[in-house]
Write a protein that holds these residues in place. Sequence first.
Motif, PDB file in Angstrom:
ATOM      1  N   ALA A 154       0.823  -1.211   0.000  1.00 43.49           N
ATOM      2  CA  ALA A 154       0.000   0.000   0.000  1.00 43.49           C
ATOM      3  C   ALA A 154       0.856   1.260   0.000  1.00 43.49           C
ATOM      4  CB  ALA A 154      -0.931  -0.015   1.210  1.00 43.49           C
TER       5      ALA A 154
ATOM      6  N   GLY B  26       2.407   1.580  -3.504  1.00 41.52           N
ATOM      7  CA  GLY B  26       1.377   1.976  -4.459  1.00 41.52           C
ATOM      8  C   GLY B  26       0.980   3.422  -4.294  1.00 41.52           C
ATOM      9  N   THR B  27       0.823   3.871  -3.030  1.00 45.33           N
ATOM     10  CA  THR B  27       0.449   5.266  -2.791  1.00 45.33           C
ATOM     11  C   THR B  27       1.520   6.220  -3.294  1.00 45.33           C
ATOM     12  OG1 THR B  27      -0.828   4.585  -0.846  1.00 45.33           O
ATOM     13  CG2 THR B  27      -0.218   6.907  -1.011  1.00 45.33           C
TER      14      THR B  27
ATOM     15  N   THR C 274      -3.840   3.153 -10.325  1.00 46.47           N
ATOM     16  CA  THR C 274      -4.301   2.727  -8.999  1.00 46.47           C
ATOM     17  C   THR C 274      -4.945   1.351  -9.060  1.00 46.47           C
ATOM     18  OG1 THR C 274      -4.671   5.038  -8.374  1.00 46.47           O
ATOM     19  CG2 THR C 274      -5.784   3.339  -7.059  1.00 46.47           C
ATOM     20  N   THR C 275      -5.803   1.156 -10.090  1.00 42.54           N
ATOM     21  CA  THR C 275      -6.452  -0.156 -10.241  1.00 42.54           C
ATOM     22  C   THR C 275      -5.424  -1.257 -10.472  1.00 42.54           C
ATOM     23  OG1 THR C 275      -8.409   0.924 -11.169  1.00 42.54           O
ATOM     24  CG2 THR C 275      -8.151  -1.439 -11.566  1.00 42.54           C
TER      25      THR C 275
ATOM     26  N   VAL D 155      -3.603  -1.978  -7.198  1.00 41.84           N
ATOM     27  CA  VAL D 155      -4.443  -2.709  -6.251  1.00 41.84           C
ATOM     28  C   VAL D 155      -4.550  -4.174  -6.653  1.00 41.84           C
ATOM     29  CG1 VAL D 155      -6.796  -2.953  -5.393  1.00 41.84           C
ATOM     30  CG2 VAL D 155      -5.745  -0.697  -5.505  1.00 41.84           C
TER      31      VAL D 155
END
Length: 483
Positions: A31, A34-35, A170-171, A174
Amino acid sequence: MTTEAPRRRVRWTLRRRLVVSIVALLAVLGAAIGTVSVVTLESVLVSRFDQQLAAAVALSRDNVGPYGYGGSLPSADELLARQPLGTIAVIDSEGYGMRGFIVAPKGASVGTADQMELALHAARDGQPVSTDLGGELGEYRLLAATTENGDSLVVGLPMRDVNATAAALTTAIVLVILAGLILAAIAATVIVRLALRPLQRVAETVSHVAELPLDRGEVALSVRVPEGDTDPGTEVGQVGAAVNRMLGHIGSALEARQASENKVRRFVADASHELRTPLASIRGYSELTRRGGHELPDDVVYSIGRIESESLRMTELVEDLLLLARLDEGREIRRAEVDLTALLIDAVSDAQAAGPDHVWQLDLPEEPLTVTGDGPRLQQVVVNLLTNARVHTPEGTTVRVGLRADADEVVVSVADDGPGIPEGILPSLFERFVRGDASRSRKAGSSGLGLAIAAAIVQAHHGRIDVDFEPGATEFRMALPAG
């Protein structure tokens, strides 16, 4: 008022805690990565987008020019010439009012007054700003400028491509994180399971030792943790080595205990065997003297009678000790078919003759029940139980003797409604030299060996004997294998 029972806390195994901890750590790390990736990408895209926006503002200013508008605000063709589709421009002049335009796919069209007013006021500070204009326009990046004629000019570019790129990233991140966590959970489960196998083998060794009958008999404690799981260079190996050392100490202690018990048993057996002959002689001479027909003083007759009765009691004690010693040595008992129905009838008849002041009840099945075993020894067990019920209960006590078949067992029960057994001696009731005379009336001497002998005989028959007690109700049960 009812109170809820406290919820039992669910304890996780070490394997589950390790797997969950690894997956949680990877989830937090994924996370965070990714952020940072999405924020960095958006920053780069917005920075490049602001450059395009500044170029669009400069182009619109050049399109207006320094010489006014010929009596009115510029048209869409004048203001948005050579601008990409979706570009919005709003110009506000004190003398001519406000006008806004949008480059649409089919040519220039005028936006709504509210949207243009919102765009004009959102970009007052001269810095690029993102604003949601609503409707079909959505989010725009706006930048304000001043024309050469002193009018306010706001130019905006749609953010849908930037937002779509960030959303796609983002997709993707995730989905990749979720797939990675699933694979990590599977891999961590396999790895942790393999890593904890030595610890599981150590636990299995300890569990196997815990199931061994270490409290009695010869104990060959040869169970050890496998040598491969005792490597001192690993934490699990240190545990395995410590367990092996502990088992070695326990084995030595059990061998020493067994050797000491064997010496005591041999001594008891030898002493009991040797005492039988002098006790028989004492009993014989005292009986011979009593029956000799000689005129003896009353005190001498009384003394000879006491010698004879005490020799009989001591002989019974010696025989009991000798029987226990033989059972401890594991000597095979005689095997024959024993009719428990007839055995109980005889035993209760004898008990009724010995204790007429008690109420004796016998509950037998319609068909005789038989077991394979040593008839005299089984009769001795029943006689001991009946004697206990007679001797340790007051007059008028009801004693119920029952016989029933229960699954693959035949159960003999002896129950009475006497005062019961002291709770303090229940755990050691079937041990040797244990008496319950503190709460029961005592009419005769007791060696405290009766129940110990009964338990040893039943155990030699691969059965079990136990007791249920509550004030005013005591029940002994002897269960033997059927057939």
